[in-house]
Design a protein around this motif. Sequence first.
Motif, PDB file in Angstrom:
ATOM      1  N   GLY A  35     -81.299  72.702 -46.201  1.00  0.00           N
ATOM      2  CA  GLY A  35     -81.058  73.215 -47.518  1.00  0.00           C
ATOM      3  C   GLY A  35     -79.841  72.379 -48.258  1.00  0.00           C
ATOM      4  N   VAL A  36     -79.573  72.975 -49.656  1.00  0.00           N
ATOM      5  CA  VAL A  36     -78.605  72.238 -50.342  1.00  0.00           C
ATOM      6  C   VAL A  36     -77.290  73.645 -50.469  1.00  0.00           C
ATOM      7  N   GLY A  37     -76.414  73.170 -50.233  1.00  0.00           N
ATOM      8  CA  GLY A  37     -75.141  74.060 -50.598  1.00  0.00           C
ATOM      9  C   GLY A  37     -74.946  74.092 -52.222  1.00  0.00           C
ATOM     10  N   LEU A  38     -74.564  75.508 -52.425  1.00  0.00           N
ATOM     11  CA  LEU A  38     -74.605  75.847 -54.104  1.00  0.00           C
ATOM     12  C   LEU A  38     -73.539  75.129 -54.573  1.00  0.00           C
ATOM     13  N   HIS A  39     -72.407  75.271 -53.970  1.00  0.00           N
ATOM     14  CA  HIS A  39     -70.894  74.807 -54.479  1.00  0.00           C
ATOM     15  C   HIS A  39     -70.838  73.201 -54.052  1.00  0.00           C
ATOM     16  N   THR A  40     -71.160  72.733 -52.886  1.00  0.00           N
ATOM     17  CA  THR A  40     -70.936  71.395 -52.758  1.00  0.00           C
ATOM     18  C   THR A  40     -71.973  70.457 -53.127  1.00  0.00           C
ATOM     19  N   GLY A  41     -73.149  70.963 -53.380  1.00  0.00           N
ATOM     20  CA  GLY A  41     -74.184  70.175 -53.486  1.00  0.00           C
ATOM     21  C   GLY A  41     -74.808  69.355 -52.172  1.00  0.00           C
ATOM     22  N   PRO A 216     -71.862  80.295 -69.712  1.00  0.00           N
ATOM     23  CA  PRO A 216     -70.327  79.777 -69.845  1.00  0.00           C
ATOM     24  C   PRO A 216     -69.685  79.839 -68.429  1.00  0.00           C
ATOM     25  N   GLU A 217     -70.175  80.501 -67.338  1.00  0.00           N
ATOM     26  CA  GLU A 217     -69.552  80.551 -66.114  1.00  0.00           C
ATOM     27  C   GLU A 217     -70.109  79.335 -65.414  1.00  0.00           C
ATOM     28  N   ILE A 218     -71.129  78.918 -65.657  1.00  0.00           N
ATOM     29  CA  ILE A 218     -71.621  77.553 -64.813  1.00  0.00           C
ATOM     30  C   ILE A 218     -70.745  76.252 -65.514  1.00  0.00           C
ATOM     31  N   ASP A 219     -70.633  76.339 -66.921  1.00  0.00           N
ATOM     32  CA  ASP A 219     -69.705  75.279 -67.518  1.00  0.00           C
ATOM     33  C   ASP A 219     -68.562  75.408 -66.861  1.00  0.00           C
ATOM     34  N   TYR A 220     -67.710  76.449 -66.760  1.00  0.00           N
ATOM     35  CA  TYR A 220     -66.412  76.491 -66.082  1.00  0.00           C
ATOM     36  C   TYR A 220     -66.395  76.055 -64.680  1.00  0.00           C
ATOM     37  N   GLY A 225     -65.399  71.347 -60.632  1.00  0.00           N
ATOM     38  CA  GLY A 225     -66.089  70.837 -59.289  1.00  0.00           C
ATOM     39  C   GLY A 225     -66.877  71.623 -58.514  1.00  0.00           C
ATOM     40  N   LEU A 226     -67.135  72.922 -58.862  1.00  0.00           N
ATOM     41  CA  LEU A 226     -67.988  73.619 -58.356  1.00  0.00           C
ATOM     42  C   LEU A 226     -69.359  73.790 -58.728  1.00  0.00           C
ATOM     43  N   ALA A 227     -70.184  74.584 -58.042  1.00  0.00           N
ATOM     44  CA  ALA A 227     -71.673  74.654 -58.239  1.00  0.00           C
ATOM     45  C   ALA A 227     -72.567  73.292 -58.634  1.00  0.00           C
ATOM     46  N   ARG A 228     -72.076  72.415 -57.668  1.00  0.00           N
ATOM     47  CA  ARG A 228     -72.648  70.954 -57.700  1.00  0.00           C
ATOM     48  C   ARG A 228     -74.214  71.187 -57.431  1.00  0.00           C
ATOM     49  N   GLY A 229     -74.638  72.187 -56.554  1.00  0.00           N
ATOM     50  CA  GLY A 229     -76.023  72.123 -56.097  1.00  0.00           C
ATOM     51  C   GLY A 229     -76.773  73.297 -56.796  1.00  0.00           C
ATOM     52  N   GLY A 230     -76.157  73.799 -57.686  1.00  0.00           N
ATOM     53  CA  GLY A 230     -76.748  74.920 -58.535  1.00  0.00           C
ATOM     54  C   GLY A 230     -77.809  74.531 -59.613  1.00  0.00           C
TER      55      GLY A 230
END
Length: 319
Positions: A35-41, A216-220, A225-230
Amino acid sequence: MNGMSPQTQVSFLPPSRQPDGQMQHTLRQPISSVGVGLHTGARINLRLAPAPENTGIVFRRSDTTLPPLAARHDNVVDTRLSTVLGQEGTAGRIATVEHLMAALAGCGIDNALVEVDGPEMPVFDGSSAEFVFLLECAGIVAQAAPRQHVHVNRTVRVEEGDAFAELSPARQPGLALDISIDFVAPAIGQQRYAARMEGSLFRQHLSMARTFVEQPEIDYLHSIGLARGGSLDNAIVVNGTSVLNPAGLRHPHEFVRHKMLDAVGDLYMAGGMISGQFRGHKSGHTLNNRLLRKLFASAENWHRAPLGAPAASLQTRAA
């Protein structure tokens, strides 16, 4: 909580029993997935394998030479965005373990080895459903040793502002949960949900509830550099009154159900199934972990015994 919105739901689910619920369980055979990591992608390889009696749940980074980590509250090193296992001063962290831990608890698995080749678990669809699917495909078998539950002897509570998390002695054997949330975003609002975690009820009522986030939290997170895999494939995204996922919600109370899913996973960091009552208002990973640390800070707060064993002869009081 002051007042309840029309979104509020309180459901006390009837108890049921798993076969051989007094005995420890593990996987019948290993199973792997990607699968994909939520933060690293990043692409993450996951392997779940059987483990002997009394092992507990153990995580290992297969891309390092670091020793395995027991899934325990005292090995949690970060709770800001997820529950993160690790050892201070090392690079062997594993983030977002709570969804798998919830699936293991919900499926009644006491002993398992979890291996990943990266710094976080695969997010899959943002719920526990795909972890449950993997566990059921691997098969679940009873072992020779009896299951030892962590019984709550007296009430333990932690607070932060108007948020709190609390564990009290069980009124009947097993874990009962009662959780309420209160978000400014109208699409989430105020919700409450109560359930007993036994048998197949986790699979039916909680396992498919996805993690959620406000736009807004996703944008932050993207800005640092987080949530790259979201994506809308692995999280519910809310913007004001709107749910941005094209297919909408899986259930009108998916938000509070996911909070309960998280709590089930976090509480399984007790090193065994808890027998007690959990109450939380606006609680999350940080308060859940603080609660376990306070529970285990005194031997008078808890004891370990099979489910249905005589209660400890301690007077119940606030700790």
